[in-house]
Structure formats: C-alpha cells, structure tokens
Design a protein around this motif. Structure first.
Motif, mmCIF file in Angstrom:
data_model
loop_
_atom_site.group_PDB
_atom_site.id
_atom_site.type_symbol
_atom_site.label_atom_id
_atom_site.label_comp_id
_atom_site.label_asym_id
_atom_site.label_seq_id
_atom_site.Cartn_x
_atom_site.Cartn_y
_atom_site.Cartn_z
ATOM 1 N N ARG A 95 46.512 26.458 28.853
ATOM 2 C CA ARG A 95 45.780 25.224 29.168
ATOM 3 C C ARG A 95 44.280 25.486 29.226
ATOM 4 N NH1 ARG A 95 48.697 23.479 33.332
ATOM 5 N NH2 ARG A 95 49.861 21.944 32.105
ATOM 6 N N ASP A 96 43.893 26.605 29.831
ATOM 7 C CA ASP A 96 42.472 26.936 29.923
ATOM 8 C C ASP A 96 41.878 27.173 28.540
ATOM 9 O OD1 ASP A 96 40.292 27.743 32.043
ATOM 10 O OD2 ASP A 96 40.181 29.261 30.458
ATOM 11 N N ALA A 97 42.623 27.862 27.662
ATOM 12 C CA ALA A 97 42.129 28.116 26.311
ATOM 13 C C ALA A 97 41.950 26.815 25.542
ATOM 14 C CB ALA A 97 43.091 29.047 25.572
ATOM 15 N N LYS A 98 42.912 25.900 25.668
ATOM 16 C CA LYS A 98 42.769 24.625 24.972
ATOM 17 C C LYS A 98 41.563 23.858 25.498
ATOM 18 C CE LYS A 98 44.715 20.234 23.704
ATOM 19 N NZ LYS A 98 45.774 19.221 23.855
ATOM 20 N N ASP A 99 41.411 23.825 26.819
ATOM 21 C CA ASP A 99 40.276 23.110 27.409
ATOM 22 C C ASP A 99 38.946 23.681 26.937
ATOM 23 O OD1 ASP A 99 42.059 21.498 28.759
ATOM 24 O OD2 ASP A 99 41.824 22.515 30.691
ATOM 25 N N ALA A 100 38.928 24.997 26.657
ATOM 26 C CA ALA A 100 37.704 25.661 26.198
ATOM 27 C C ALA A 100 37.432 25.414 24.724
ATOM 28 C CB ALA A 100 37.795 27.153 26.465
ATOM 29 N N GLY A 101 38.429 24.914 23.985
ATOM 30 C CA GLY A 101 38.224 24.617 22.569
ATOM 31 C C GLY A 101 38.929 25.538 21.605
ATOM 32 N N ALA A 102 39.909 26.311 22.073
ATOM 33 C CA ALA A 102 40.655 27.180 21.161
ATOM 34 C C ALA A 102 41.375 26.340 20.111
ATOM 35 C CB ALA A 102 41.666 28.019 21.931
ATOM 36 N N ASP A 103 41.446 26.871 18.902
ATOM 37 C CA ASP A 103 42.149 26.174 17.814
ATOM 38 C C ASP A 103 43.651 26.387 17.888
ATOM 39 O OD1 ASP A 103 39.826 25.250 15.880
ATOM 40 O OD2 ASP A 103 39.320 27.248 16.620
ATOM 41 N N ALA A 104 44.072 27.489 18.476
ATOM 42 C CA ALA A 104 45.477 27.825 18.653
ATOM 43 C C ALA A 104 45.529 28.925 19.697
ATOM 44 C CB ALA A 104 46.101 28.286 17.334
ATOM 45 N N VAL A 105 46.756 29.278 20.112
ATOM 46 C CA VAL A 105 46.924 30.387 21.038
ATOM 47 C C VAL A 105 47.937 31.369 20.462
ATOM 48 C CG1 VAL A 105 46.278 29.118 23.116
ATOM 49 C CG2 VAL A 105 48.681 29.134 22.377
ATOM 50 N N MET A 106 47.795 32.638 20.845
ATOM 51 C CA MET A 106 48.762 33.655 20.473
ATOM 52 C C MET A 106 49.511 34.068 21.741
ATOM 53 S SD MET A 106 48.289 37.356 18.572
ATOM 54 C CE MET A 106 47.487 38.161 19.962
ATOM 55 N N ILE A 107 50.836 33.926 21.714
ATOM 56 C CA ILE A 107 51.630 34.203 22.907
ATOM 57 C C ILE A 107 52.655 35.289 22.612
ATOM 58 C CG2 ILE A 107 53.237 33.240 24.590
ATOM 59 C CD1 ILE A 107 51.865 30.559 24.290
ATOM 60 N N VAL A 108 52.509 36.401 23.315
ATOM 61 C CA VAL A 108 53.473 37.485 23.234
ATOM 62 C C VAL A 108 54.659 37.134 24.131
ATOM 63 C CG1 VAL A 108 52.475 38.818 25.152
ATOM 64 C CG2 VAL A 108 53.662 40.018 23.294
ATOM 65 N N PRO A 109 55.886 37.505 23.769
ATOM 66 C CA PRO A 109 57.017 37.268 24.667
ATOM 67 C C PRO A 109 56.826 38.011 25.990
ATOM 68 C CG PRO A 109 57.792 37.917 22.487
ATOM 69 C CD PRO A 109 56.318 38.147 22.508
ATOM 70 N N PRO A 110 57.374 37.491 27.083
ATOM 71 C CA PRO A 110 57.351 38.263 28.335
ATOM 72 C C PRO A 110 57.911 39.659 28.092
ATOM 73 C CG PRO A 110 58.135 36.043 28.747
ATOM 74 C CD PRO A 110 58.037 36.187 27.248
ATOM 75 N N PHE A 111 57.168 40.694 28.489
ATOM 76 C CA PHE A 111 57.441 42.039 27.981
ATOM 77 C C PHE A 111 57.921 43.021 29.040
ATOM 78 C CE2 PHE A 111 52.928 41.133 28.510
ATOM 79 C CZ PHE A 111 52.539 42.071 29.459
ATOM 80 N N TYR A 112 58.414 42.520 30.174
ATOM 81 C CA TYR A 112 59.003 43.450 31.148
ATOM 82 C C TYR A 112 60.520 43.346 31.128
ATOM 83 C CZ TYR A 112 60.195 45.861 35.435
ATOM 84 O OH TYR A 112 60.753 46.735 36.336
ATOM 85 N N ALA A 114 62.975 41.813 28.912
ATOM 86 C CA ALA A 114 63.016 41.163 27.597
ATOM 87 C C ALA A 114 64.011 39.994 27.580
ATOM 88 C CB ALA A 114 63.405 42.177 26.533
ATOM 89 N N PRO A 115 63.548 38.781 27.265
ATOM 90 C CA PRO A 115 64.441 37.625 27.250
ATOM 91 C C PRO A 115 65.329 37.595 26.008
ATOM 92 C CG PRO A 115 62.240 36.976 26.569
ATOM 93 C CD PRO A 115 62.158 38.433 26.951
ATOM 94 N N ASP A 116 66.529 36.988 26.152
ATOM 95 C CA ASP A 116 67.338 36.746 24.968
ATOM 96 C C ASP A 116 66.775 35.534 24.228
ATOM 97 O OD1 ASP A 116 68.270 34.403 26.231
ATOM 98 O OD2 ASP A 116 70.156 35.329 26.848
ATOM 99 N N PHE A 117 67.371 35.196 23.094
ATOM 100 C CA PHE A 117 66.767 34.179 22.237
ATOM 101 C C PHE A 117 66.666 32.819 22.921
ATOM 102 C CE2 PHE A 117 66.947 30.987 18.759
ATOM 103 C CZ PHE A 117 65.687 31.258 18.232
ATOM 104 N N ALA A 122 63.324 28.633 25.546
ATOM 105 C CA ALA A 122 62.969 27.877 26.754
ATOM 106 C C ALA A 122 61.529 28.158 27.178
ATOM 107 C CB ALA A 122 63.941 28.219 27.880
ATOM 108 N N HIS A 123 61.123 29.413 27.076
ATOM 109 C CA HIS A 123 59.758 29.815 27.449
ATOM 110 C C HIS A 123 58.725 29.107 26.566
ATOM 111 C CE1 HIS A 123 56.477 32.479 28.686
ATOM 112 N NE2 HIS A 123 56.290 32.843 27.424
ATOM 113 N N TYR A 124 58.900 29.206 25.260
ATOM 114 C CA TYR A 124 57.926 28.600 24.350
ATOM 115 C C TYR A 124 58.004 27.072 24.384
ATOM 116 C CZ TYR A 124 56.577 33.148 22.543
ATOM 117 O OH TYR A 124 56.076 34.430 22.435
ATOM 118 N N SER A 125 59.181 26.525 24.630
ATOM 119 C CA SER A 125 59.313 25.072 24.753
ATOM 120 C C SER A 125 58.556 24.562 25.968
ATOM 121 C CB SER A 125 60.789 24.673 24.856
ATOM 122 O OG SER A 125 61.479 24.960 23.662
ATOM 123 N N ALA A 126 58.627 25.304 27.070
ATOM 124 C CA ALA A 126 57.921 24.896 28.282
ATOM 125 C C ALA A 126 56.415 24.892 28.059
ATOM 126 C CB ALA A 126 58.288 25.823 29.437
#
Length: 299
Positions: A95-112, A114-117, A122-126
C-alpha cells in the motif's frame, strides 16, 4: 487485472547505506538512479535480494522504495519490492509503495514456513484485494523453499493480481514453458544473470538484472541487439564481454558483489549490512579486471 507487460532491462538495484551502514543513504539512491537510467536501462526494481531487504526495517524499506520512485521521477517504471513474512506486512508495504507512485510491486513468497500452493494463492489474493496494483511474483526457490510448476505459475496469474514473475530459479526449460504456454496469464521475466542472453534470444520481452546496476550501457545494448534488432552476431559479441561478469557475480554473495561493482564504476553505495560481508580485496581486483576487459571505465 490484465497481464502487465514489461519491456527491456529492469535493474535490480542496491540499497545505498551511510558509511557506517546505520541508515539508508537517500542521496546515494539518486546517484544510482541517474547512473542506471543514463545508461539506457528501462526500469528499476528496488527492495529485492540485491537491495538487502531482509536487513532493513519496515520503515527503511518504505523510505528506500519511496526514494527510488522519487528519483526516477517517471522516467522509467519502478517495481518496488514489498514481500514479507506475513500477509499483513506485505499489504502494508504494498500500500505504501502504491501511494508513493510505484508502477508495480515485486512480492517474494513468505520464506520461513514455506506455504503450499493454496496458501500462496490466498496470500497473493489478499494483497490483490487490499491494493490494486500489478504484482511481480519473485521466484527464488533456493531462498523460499517454494517451487511452482509452470502450470501453477499460470494459475497464480489467473487467480490473483500477479501479472508477471521474475525467475531467479535457473530452470530454463520451465521458464521456456511459462513463456510459451502461460503467456496469456503471466509474463516471464528472466532474473538469472547467466541466462540473460538465452532468455532474450528465446523472445522474453524483459528481464530483471542486477548487473544493470553496474554496467547499464552494456545491458541495454544487449537487449537492443538481441530482443529488438534480432542481431544475434552483435549479441554474441556483447555477451562475450558481459557473461564473465555475470559468472563472477553469481559466484559470490550477490549483493556484496554488486555493491563492489557500483563502487568500481564510480557510484559507491556504501557498505553491506551484516551478516552480508563485503567482497574481499582479491575478488574486487578480479572484478575490476573483468570490467576493464569489457571496456568499462573503472576506478
């Protein structure tokens, strides 16, 4: 959300620090941005592994992303790294990146843990429901323990706001499958330095490339020759200069090697933060030689 189509070389950028590594060097970010854009590179990706994001506080991550967006000033797209261990923190950063004017965001999966598919969907949908911005999925299975099939990557694009993925997995056959079979749902961007020539020759329209923070001109030339002009002979000439540098970068701690390179070409980004160690002097000398062999002016 339609598939985001990036074009060209997007530089995976460092996070400059003050000399004691105690704070983000905002002025240093401006110097990095001018060096990269003046070299002809087509976009910026702050806040990833090259940017040492795991060593930054949430507020520092926001400040770094905002500084890169401000310094770019609309000249090229900025894809801000906003992945975190929790969905809530990922949404906060996004949300902060969008408010600042980012064109897109890069999101790594939670890495401690590891989630199943389905948990990943659910994570990316949220995040998608909370913030309307294109998402680049950061595929780096060696760090996250998350390994998706080409079909799952396409499904992630269909079911969430993920429009592209940066592939730092090094599985070129899988990358090829996604590029040809899932392009309607997700854009494949190479993020493995030594596969850059192959990806552009394949027809990939863009890539995220840490070396572009050091040698932006050569990186932009390679894209023009191979991806735009289809001049493989010229591309091979350029790759003969660039590939040894990429091999070197992948043979050391990547963030430390990139920072050493930026210092050598006159845009020092300060030290790395512990536990990342600076590149040893003998390795800096080797990198200096590789850059000189490629025709790059170094200090």
């Amino acid at each position: 959300m339609s598939t985001q189509q990036f074009t060209g070389v997007l530089a995976a950028v460092v996070t400059p620090f003050t000399t004691d590594a105690s704070a983000v060097d905002v002025a240093g970010i401006g110097r990095q941005v001018d060096h990269i854009i003046d070299g002809g590179v087509h976009g910026l990706v702050p806040g990833g592994s090259t940017g040492e994001f795991t060593s930054l506080t949430v507020e520092e991550r926001k400040a770094s992303n905002r500084a890169y967006i401000e310094a770019a000033a609309g000249r090229v797209p900025v894809v801000a790294g906003t992945g975190a261990l929790s969905t809530a923190e990922t949404i906060e950063l996004t949300r902060d990146a969008k408010d600042a004017g980012a064109d897109a965001v890069m999101i790594v999966p939670p890495f401690y843990d590891a989630p199943d598919f389905e948990a990943l969907v659910a994570h990316y949908s949220a995040v998608t429901e909370a913030v309307d911005i294109p998402i680049m999925y950061y595929n780096i299975p060696a760090a996250t323990g998350v390994e998706l099939t080409s079909q799952q990557l396409g499904e992630l694009g269909r079911r969430t706001g993920v429009t592209s993925f940066k592939d730092t997995g090094g599985d070129f056959p899988k990358f090829t499958e996604v590029h040809f079979d899932e392009a309607e749902h997700i854009q494949a961007l190479n993020g493995w330095d030594t596969l850059t020539f192959a990806a552009f020759a394949l027809g990939a329209g863009a890539g995220v490339w840490g070396a572009a923070s050091i040698i932006p001109g050569l990186c932009a030339e390679l894209f023009q020759a191979v991806a735009v002009d289809g001049d493989l002979d010229r591309g091979r000439e350029l790759w003969a200069k660039i590939n040894p540098i990429c091999v070197f970068l992948e043979s050391h701690n990547y963030a430390g090697a990139i920072k050493a390179g930026t210092a050598l070409v006159g845009v020092d980004a300060g030290p790395t933060r512990l536990p990342i160690q600076p590149l040893a002097e003998e390795h800096i000398a080797e990198l200096r030689g590789l850059l000189r062999n490629a025709g790059v002016s170094v200090g």
